[in-house]
Motif scaffolding. Structure first.
Motif, PDB file in Angstrom:
ATOM      1  N   LYS A  18      -8.591   6.902   1.935  1.00 32.47           N
ATOM      2  CA  LYS A  18      -7.337   6.976   1.190  1.00 32.47           C
ATOM      3  C   LYS A  18      -7.490   6.246  -0.133  1.00 32.47           C
ATOM      4  CE  LYS A  18      -4.473   7.584   5.193  1.00 32.47           C
ATOM      5  NZ  LYS A  18      -3.249   7.270   5.858  1.00 32.47           N
ATOM      6  N   LEU A  19      -6.542   6.472  -1.011  1.00 32.41           N
ATOM      7  CA  LEU A  19      -6.526   5.839  -2.325  1.00 32.41           C
ATOM      8  C   LEU A  19      -5.275   4.998  -2.461  1.00 32.41           C
ATOM      9  CD1 LEU A  19      -7.532   8.984  -4.408  1.00 32.41           C
ATOM     10  CD2 LEU A  19      -9.033   7.139  -3.671  1.00 32.41           C
ATOM     11  N   ARG A  20      -5.407   3.816  -3.104  1.00 36.83           N
ATOM     12  CA  ARG A  20      -4.259   2.943  -3.353  1.00 36.83           C
ATOM     13  C   ARG A  20      -4.108   2.773  -4.864  1.00 36.83           C
ATOM     14  NH1 ARG A  20      -5.340  -1.993  -0.805  1.00 36.83           N
ATOM     15  NH2 ARG A  20      -4.290  -1.266   1.044  1.00 36.83           N
ATOM     16  N   CYS A  21      -2.920   3.059  -5.357  1.00 37.38           N
ATOM     17  CA  CYS A  21      -2.635   2.893  -6.775  1.00 37.38           C
ATOM     18  C   CYS A  21      -2.715   1.413  -7.132  1.00 37.38           C
ATOM     19  CB  CYS A  21      -1.253   3.450  -7.104  1.00 37.38           C
ATOM     20  SG  CYS A  21      -0.760   3.209  -8.828  1.00 37.38           S
ATOM     21  N   ARG A  22      -3.390   1.094  -8.230  1.00 37.25           N
ATOM     22  CA  ARG A  22      -3.538  -0.301  -8.659  1.00 37.25           C
ATOM     23  C   ARG A  22      -2.251  -0.860  -9.250  1.00 37.25           C
ATOM     24  NH1 ARG A  22      -9.456  -0.143 -11.569  1.00 37.25           N
ATOM     25  NH2 ARG A  22     -10.634   0.232  -9.649  1.00 37.25           N
ATOM     26  N   HIS A  23      -1.293  -0.007  -9.555  1.00 34.45           N
ATOM     27  CA  HIS A  23      -0.059  -0.453 -10.186  1.00 34.45           C
ATOM     28  C   HIS A  23       1.098  -0.584  -9.195  1.00 34.45           C
ATOM     29  CE1 HIS A  23      -2.069   0.074 -14.033  1.00 34.45           C
ATOM     30  NE2 HIS A  23      -2.529   1.211 -13.527  1.00 34.45           N
ATOM     31  N   PRO A  30      -6.714  11.783  -1.040  1.00 34.35           N
ATOM     32  CA  PRO A  30      -7.140  12.554  -2.220  1.00 34.35           C
ATOM     33  C   PRO A  30      -6.569  13.971  -2.243  1.00 34.35           C
ATOM     34  CG  PRO A  30      -9.008  11.370  -1.284  1.00 34.35           C
ATOM     35  CD  PRO A  30      -7.856  11.199  -0.330  1.00 34.35           C
ATOM     36  N   GLU A  31      -6.358  14.568  -1.074  1.00 38.48           N
ATOM     37  CA  GLU A  31      -5.788  15.910  -1.010  1.00 38.48           C
ATOM     38  C   GLU A  31      -4.346  15.929  -1.502  1.00 38.48           C
ATOM     39  OE1 GLU A  31      -7.272  14.491   1.826  1.00 38.48           O
ATOM     40  OE2 GLU A  31      -9.188  15.466   1.424  1.00 38.48           O
ATOM     41  N   GLU A  32      -3.611  14.845  -1.270  1.00 34.68           N
ATOM     42  CA  GLU A  32      -2.212  14.768  -1.708  1.00 34.68           C
ATOM     43  C   GLU A  32      -2.099  14.463  -3.195  1.00 34.68           C
ATOM     44  OE1 GLU A  32      -0.040  13.075   2.293  1.00 34.68           O
ATOM     45  OE2 GLU A  32      -1.137  11.650   1.046  1.00 34.68           O
ATOM     46  N   GLY A  36      -4.003  14.243 -10.025  1.00 33.23           N
ATOM     47  CA  GLY A  36      -4.988  13.230 -10.384  1.00 33.23           C
ATOM     48  C   GLY A  36      -4.351  11.911 -10.803  1.00 33.23           C
ATOM     49  N   TYR A  37      -3.064  11.902 -11.026  1.00 33.11           N
ATOM     50  CA  TYR A  37      -2.353  10.681 -11.403  1.00 33.11           C
ATOM     51  C   TYR A  37      -1.387  10.297 -10.286  1.00 33.11           C
ATOM     52  CZ  TYR A  37       1.138  14.164 -12.732  1.00 33.11           C
ATOM     53  OH  TYR A  37       2.018  15.209 -12.722  1.00 33.11           O
ATOM     54  N   CYS A  38      -0.963   9.050 -10.297  1.00 34.61           N
ATOM     55  CA  CYS A  38      -0.072   8.542  -9.257  1.00 34.61           C
ATOM     56  C   CYS A  38       1.322   9.179  -9.401  1.00 34.61           C
ATOM     57  CB  CYS A  38       0.038   7.030  -9.349  1.00 34.61           C
ATOM     58  SG  CYS A  38       1.201   6.327  -8.151  1.00 34.61           S
ATOM     59  N   PRO A  39       1.770   9.907  -8.384  1.00 28.06           N
ATOM     60  CA  PRO A  39       3.085  10.551  -8.487  1.00 28.06           C
ATOM     61  C   PRO A  39       4.242   9.548  -8.494  1.00 28.06           C
ATOM     62  CG  PRO A  39       2.165  10.882  -6.294  1.00 28.06           C
ATOM     63  CD  PRO A  39       1.103  10.228  -7.120  1.00 28.06           C
ATOM     64  N   GLU A  40       4.055   8.417  -7.821  1.00 25.00           N
ATOM     65  CA  GLU A  40       5.109   7.394  -7.783  1.00 25.00           C
ATOM     66  C   GLU A  40       5.302   6.756  -9.153  1.00 25.00           C
ATOM     67  OE1 GLU A  40       8.111   5.138  -5.986  1.00 25.00           O
ATOM     68  OE2 GLU A  40       7.008   6.838  -5.177  1.00 25.00           O
ATOM     69  N   CYS A  41       4.208   6.372  -9.807  1.00 27.54           N
ATOM     70  CA  CYS A  41       4.308   5.784 -11.152  1.00 27.54           C
ATOM     71  C   CYS A  41       4.885   6.781 -12.146  1.00 27.54           C
ATOM     72  CB  CYS A  41       2.936   5.307 -11.625  1.00 27.54           C
ATOM     73  SG  CYS A  41       2.328   3.843 -10.769  1.00 27.54           S
ATOM     74  N   LEU A  49      -0.699   7.475 -14.524  1.00 27.85           N
ATOM     75  CA  LEU A  49      -1.706   6.443 -14.308  1.00 27.85           C
ATOM     76  C   LEU A  49      -2.749   6.944 -13.311  1.00 27.85           C
ATOM     77  CD1 LEU A  49       0.746   3.428 -14.122  1.00 27.85           C
ATOM     78  CD2 LEU A  49      -0.629   4.153 -16.066  1.00 27.85           C
ATOM     79  N   TYR A  50      -4.018   6.745 -13.648  1.00 26.89           N
ATOM     80  CA  TYR A  50      -5.129   7.305 -12.876  1.00 26.89           C
ATOM     81  C   TYR A  50      -5.973   6.228 -12.196  1.00 26.89           C
ATOM     82  CZ  TYR A  50      -4.026  11.462 -15.615  1.00 26.89           C
ATOM     83  OH  TYR A  50      -3.377  12.531 -16.184  1.00 26.89           O
ATOM     84  N   ASP A  51      -5.475   5.004 -12.086  1.00 28.21           N
ATOM     85  CA  ASP A  51      -6.254   3.886 -11.543  1.00 28.21           C
ATOM     86  C   ASP A  51      -5.995   3.726 -10.046  1.00 28.21           C
ATOM     87  OD1 ASP A  51      -7.119   3.272 -14.143  1.00 28.21           O
ATOM     88  OD2 ASP A  51      -5.298   2.112 -14.505  1.00 28.21           O
ATOM     89  N   PHE A  52      -7.030   3.976  -9.238  1.00 23.96           N
ATOM     90  CA  PHE A  52      -6.919   3.886  -7.784  1.00 23.96           C
ATOM     91  C   PHE A  52      -8.083   3.092  -7.212  1.00 23.96           C
ATOM     92  CE2 PHE A  52      -4.615   7.716  -8.890  1.00 23.96           C
ATOM     93  CZ  PHE A  52      -3.475   7.619  -8.105  1.00 23.96           C
ATOM     94  N   ASP A  53      -7.818   2.383  -6.130  1.00 27.62           N
ATOM     95  CA  ASP A  53      -8.859   1.743  -5.328  1.00 27.62           C
ATOM     96  C   ASP A  53      -9.047   2.584  -4.083  1.00 27.62           C
ATOM     97  OD1 ASP A  53      -9.284  -0.514  -6.988  1.00 27.62           O
ATOM     98  OD2 ASP A  53      -7.503  -1.484  -6.152  1.00 27.62           O
ATOM     99  N   GLU A  54     -10.303   2.762  -3.672  1.00 28.13           N
ATOM    100  CA  GLU A  54     -10.606   3.553  -2.478  1.00 28.13           C
ATOM    101  C   GLU A  54     -10.517   2.672  -1.240  1.00 28.13           C
ATOM    102  OE1 GLU A  54     -14.578   5.608  -1.120  1.00 28.13           O
ATOM    103  OE2 GLU A  54     -13.702   6.656  -2.837  1.00 28.13           O
TER     104      GLU A  54
END
Length: 77
Positions: A18-23, A30-32, A36-41, A49-54
């Motif tokens: 899974k991916l966690r938004c840094r913000h 990744p499928e959701e 490519g950007y965070c839908p919540e932000c 915003l495209y910054d994610f931690d795996e």
């Protein structure tokens, strides 16, 4: 106790990376992540915003099966 012999088993899918938004710290697969950007932000701030931690799936996780007849979950190492 049930008399089911668990002859009709279905393999349950493994947990995925899974991916966690840094913000905003939203956790998403990744499928959701369609754009490519965070839908919540994007929804709350209007920023793409495209910054994610795996977040790796646990490698020690057991294989799991579900009996289609009685619904019991069986874990195997």
């Amino acid at each position: 106790m049930t008399s089911c012999r668990h002859m009709n088993l279905v393999l349950l899918p493994d947990k995925k990376t899974k991916l966690r938004c840094r913000h905003c710290h939203l956790v998403i697969t990744p499928e959701e992540l369609q754009g490519g950007y965070c839908p919540e932000c994007y929804e709350t701030q209007g920023k793409k915003l495209y910054d994610f931690d795996e977040i790796k799936a646990d490698e020690n996780e057991k294989t799991r099966y579900r009996c289609e007849d009685c619904g019991v979950i069986i874990e195997v190492e």
